[in-house]
Design a protein around this motif. Structure first.
Motif, PDB file in Angstrom:
ATOM      1  N   ASP A  53       3.469   5.172 -13.533  1.00  0.00           N
ATOM      2  CA  ASP A  53       3.143   6.592 -13.494  1.00  0.00           C
ATOM      3  C   ASP A  53       3.702   7.159 -12.194  1.00  0.00           C
ATOM      4  N   THR A  54       3.625   8.457 -12.034  1.00  0.00           N
ATOM      5  CA  THR A  54       4.157   9.069 -10.808  1.00  0.00           C
ATOM      6  C   THR A  54       3.383   8.625  -9.579  1.00  0.00           C
ATOM      7  N   LYS A  55       2.125   8.236  -9.749  1.00  0.00           N
ATOM      8  CA  LYS A  55       1.338   7.761  -8.607  1.00  0.00           C
ATOM      9  C   LYS A  55       1.831   6.410  -8.109  1.00  0.00           C
ATOM     10  N   GLU A  56       2.358   5.610  -8.996  1.00  0.00           N
ATOM     11  CA  GLU A  56       2.851   4.298  -8.588  1.00  0.00           C
ATOM     12  C   GLU A  56       4.202   4.377  -7.887  1.00  0.00           C
ATOM     13  N   ILE A  57       4.885   5.500  -8.009  1.00  0.00           N
ATOM     14  CA  ILE A  57       6.163   5.660  -7.325  1.00  0.00           C
ATOM     15  C   ILE A  57       5.970   5.550  -5.815  1.00  0.00           C
ATOM     16  N   PHE A  58       4.873   6.113  -5.300  1.00  0.00           N
ATOM     17  CA  PHE A  58       4.595   6.014  -3.870  1.00  0.00           C
ATOM     18  C   PHE A  58       4.315   4.575  -3.450  1.00  0.00           C
ATOM     19  N   LEU A  59       3.644   3.811  -4.310  1.00  0.00           N
ATOM     20  CA  LEU A  59       3.389   2.406  -4.020  1.00  0.00           C
ATOM     21  C   LEU A  59       4.686   1.603  -4.055  1.00  0.00           C
ATOM     22  N   ILE A  60       5.560   1.914  -4.991  1.00  0.00           N
ATOM     23  CA  ILE A  60       6.859   1.247  -5.048  1.00  0.00           C
ATOM     24  C   ILE A  60       7.688   1.602  -3.816  1.00  0.00           C
TER      25      ILE A  60
END
Length: 98
Positions: A9-16
């Motif tokens: 999801d777009t929230k996981e982009i920051f974690l990646i």
């Protein structure tokens, strides 16, 4: 977006992005002031796998657990932090908090 068994999801982009930056810091020998970069990378990958495999997580509670695990890497060993994360995640799932 599904990539195999993972839901990104777009929230996981920051974690990646954070994981990529930690890998870059390790590769270029940059010092992360209070953190051990290998411990931080291990915890970030564990959080990314957990968040990617279980897309139905409540983000606020998982965020608190993840932040606690990241900040515990300052004081504790990697094994203790991984144990804290797994036990905390299991208890959150058992008590239906996540």
């Amino acid at each position: 977006m599904y990539i195999g068994p993972f839901f990104i999801d777009t929230k996981e982009i920051f974690l990646i992005l954070a994981t990529i930056l930690v890998v870059l810091a390790r590769y270029l020998n940059w010092q992360l002031w209070w953190f051990d970069s290998s411990a931080l990378l291990t915890i970030l990958i564990l959080i990314l796998l957990t968040k990617g495999l279980l897309p139905a997580l409540h983000n606020e509670n998982f965020l608190i657990l993840s932040l606690a695990a990241v900040f515990l890497t300052i004081y504790l060993s990697v094994f203790q932090v991984i144990l804290f994360f797994i036990i905390g995640f299991a208890l959150f799932r058992i008590f239906r908090i996540i």
